[in-house]
Write a protein that holds these residues in place. Sequence first.
Motif, short mmCIF file in Angstrom:
data_model
loop_
_atom_site.label_atom_id
_atom_site.label_comp_id
_atom_site.label_asym_id
_atom_site.label_seq_id
_atom_site.Cartn_x
_atom_site.Cartn_y
_atom_site.Cartn_z
N GLN A 169 1.07 14.23 2.14
CA GLN A 169 0.08 13.30 2.72
C GLN A 169 0.65 11.89 2.69
O GLN A 169 1.56 11.58 1.91
CB GLN A 169 -1.23 13.38 1.97
CG GLN A 169 -1.21 12.89 0.54
CD GLN A 169 -2.53 13.19 -0.18
OE1 GLN A 169 -3.12 14.25 -0.01
NE2 GLN A 169 -3.00 12.23 -0.98
N VAL A 170 0.10 11.04 3.56
CA VAL A 170 0.64 9.69 3.73
C VAL A 170 -0.38 8.65 3.30
O VAL A 170 -1.57 8.74 3.64
CB VAL A 170 1.04 9.46 5.21
CG1 VAL A 170 1.52 8.02 5.42
CG2 VAL A 170 2.13 10.44 5.63
N HIS A 171 0.10 7.66 2.54
CA HIS A 171 -0.71 6.49 2.15
C HIS A 171 -0.05 5.25 2.75
O HIS A 171 1.17 5.24 2.97
CB HIS A 171 -0.76 6.35 0.63
CG HIS A 171 -1.53 7.45 -0.04
ND1 HIS A 171 -2.75 7.25 -0.63
CD2 HIS A 171 -1.26 8.78 -0.18
CE1 HIS A 171 -3.19 8.40 -1.13
NE2 HIS A 171 -2.30 9.34 -0.86
N GLN A 172 -0.85 4.23 3.00
CA GLN A 172 -0.29 2.96 3.47
C GLN A 172 -0.13 2.02 2.29
O GLN A 172 -1.00 1.96 1.41
CB GLN A 172 -1.20 2.33 4.53
CG GLN A 172 -0.52 1.18 5.27
CD GLN A 172 -1.46 0.52 6.29
OE1 GLN A 172 -2.46 -0.08 5.92
NE2 GLN A 172 -1.13 0.66 7.56
N ALA A 173 0.99 1.30 2.25
CA ALA A 173 1.25 0.35 1.16
C ALA A 173 1.84 -0.92 1.75
O ALA A 173 2.28 -0.94 2.91
CB ALA A 173 2.22 0.97 0.16
N THR A 174 1.82 -1.99 0.96
CA THR A 174 2.52 -3.22 1.37
C THR A 174 3.41 -3.69 0.22
O THR A 174 3.11 -3.45 -0.95
CB THR A 174 1.54 -4.36 1.75
OG1 THR A 174 0.71 -4.63 0.62
CG2 THR A 174 0.68 -3.99 2.94
N LYS A 175 4.51 -4.34 0.60
CA LYS A 175 5.40 -4.96 -0.38
C LYS A 175 5.95 -6.20 0.28
O LYS A 175 6.68 -6.11 1.28
CB LYS A 175 6.53 -3.98 -0.75
CG LYS A 175 7.44 -4.48 -1.87
CD LYS A 175 6.77 -4.32 -3.22
CE LYS A 175 7.71 -4.74 -4.36
NZ LYS A 175 7.06 -4.73 -5.67
N GLY A 176 5.57 -7.38 -0.23
CA GLY A 176 5.96 -8.62 0.45
C GLY A 176 5.38 -8.63 1.85
O GLY A 176 4.19 -8.35 2.04
N ASP A 177 6.24 -8.87 2.86
CA ASP A 177 5.73 -8.91 4.24
C ASP A 177 5.86 -7.55 4.94
O ASP A 177 5.62 -7.43 6.13
CB ASP A 177 6.47 -9.99 5.04
CG ASP A 177 7.97 -9.75 5.09
OD1 ASP A 177 8.45 -8.82 4.40
OD2 ASP A 177 8.67 -10.48 5.83
N LYS A 178 6.25 -6.52 4.20
CA LYS A 178 6.45 -5.21 4.82
C LYS A 178 5.22 -4.30 4.68
O LYS A 178 4.63 -4.22 3.60
CB LYS A 178 7.64 -4.47 4.20
CG LYS A 178 8.99 -5.12 4.53
CD LYS A 178 10.13 -4.24 4.06
CE LYS A 178 11.47 -4.94 4.24
NZ LYS A 178 11.74 -5.32 5.64
N VAL A 179 4.86 -3.63 5.79
CA VAL A 179 3.81 -2.60 5.74
C VAL A 179 4.55 -1.26 5.71
O VAL A 179 5.43 -1.00 6.53
CB VAL A 179 2.89 -2.67 6.98
CG1 VAL A 179 1.78 -1.62 6.88
CG2 VAL A 179 2.28 -4.06 7.12
N LEU A 180 4.20 -0.43 4.74
CA LEU A 180 4.97 0.79 4.49
C LEU A 180 4.11 2.05 4.59
O LEU A 180 2.91 2.02 4.31
CB LEU A 180 5.59 0.74 3.08
CG LEU A 180 6.48 -0.49 2.79
CD1 LEU A 180 6.74 -0.61 1.30
CD2 LEU A 180 7.79 -0.40 3.57
N ALA A 181 4.76 3.16 4.95
CA ALA A 181 4.13 4.48 4.91
C ALA A 181 4.77 5.21 3.73
O ALA A 181 6.00 5.29 3.63
CB ALA A 181 4.40 5.24 6.20
N VAL A 182 3.93 5.73 2.84
CA VAL A 182 4.44 6.43 1.65
C VAL A 182 3.98 7.88 1.73
O VAL A 182 2.79 8.17 1.68
CB VAL A 182 3.93 5.76 0.34
CG1 VAL A 182 4.57 6.44 -0.87
CG2 VAL A 182 4.24 4.26 0.34
#
Length: 440
Positions: free
Chosen positions: A138-151
């Motif tokens: 399954q996929v969660h959305q995350a952010t790190k600094g200015d990046k939007v990430l799919a985990v």
Amino acid sequence: MPEKLREQESIPVSKVQRAAKFISTGAKVGGNYVRHYAKKMVNPALDKEGLHQSNAEDIYKSLSQLKGSALKVAQMMSMDKNLLPRAYQDKFTMAQYSAPPLSYPLVVKTFQKYFSKGPEQLFDTFTRSAVNAASIGQVHQATKGDKVLAVKIQYPGVADSVSSDLKLVRPFALRLLNMNEKELDHYMEEVEEKLLEETDYQLEIQRSREISGACSHIANLNFPNYYDEFSSERIITMDWIQGNHIKEWLETNPSQEAKNQIGQALWDFYNHQVHNLMQVHADPHPGNFIVQEGDVLGIIDFGCVKIIPEDFYHGYFSLIKKDLLIKEEELNQIFYNLEFISDKDTDQEKAYFKGVFKEMISLLGKPFHVDRFDFADDGFFEQIFELGDRISNDKMFKKSRQARGSRHGLYINRTYFGLYNLLNQLGATVDTTKPDWLAS
């Protein structure tokens, strides 16, 4: 996610727990048959639609809770639309987009195992609920600094249960697919190998980088970057690809020009992989593609990649050529090499199976026989379905004592069938680029 599905607090992980789930589902399916035939005694005109719906509901519910290979097989079967009654297709298609997600404590547990930290310590933000849940992860959305990430997080126990799950799913597959045991076993080995690869997230990252790098010159395609520092054997972190799945995008009523642009990007992506890279993203279901602003196609999952052996490639595609100008002797050798016929066959069987496979490959090769092909033509797909029905119900096929076709063909046929299906959903007309030797 299309609808809010109840989160799962646990997954049956041990062989005993998983087998028990299959047995109870088998009992339910058996009960459905008993009820169906009891009703049929009262009403002889009753068709099997209600039975199929009850079975599809019960089987999908169980597979959704088990996750992993069992659910993945359901997803694969839903792509091969001529294999299953419609009730199963409709239900199993859900595996492409939505299965009940895991609860947050189980997600944290996975992070603790691989990073000794929870997701909220690794990222600036992290969604507690899954944004998308499918068969293996399954996929969660995350952010790190200015990046939007799919985990992407793999469900616990999936990798360890591939082999035992496929043994358990075998009776359902035999009944639903109308295959003989030899045929099923022949292909199950290939399915098992691919599913084990799909659970290896480090291999997926390596292949994602390899193929996306090699396809970066193709117009209107976009690939995410991958982040090793937030990835492990069971977790992948990549750029979040913003946009809509193909089905959602089509609901926005895009122009024919836009649909053709997305269709062309898809065709060019697959053409380059198959004919130049000799390895291919072999899971072309709608959930793996995102349409972005400017009608650019994002490719988000490289879990299933088929390496194409050179001898299989040349035999298979030489049969797809429009004018099959091959001497009978050479043609026979290709049919032997591709395992369509064997020395065990009688002359009658050899003639029958050569005819059938010539017809089948010639039909699948139709888009290659012209410079431009209109995939909105439902008549083309009707021909494929009719041929599939005719062959699977043919006595000669049913009494065959052996599996037909190289196991390598399983994922190549599935790739082209999936690609054609997507292009049909798009209603796209594309320039069917191909290697010079295949065009001549």
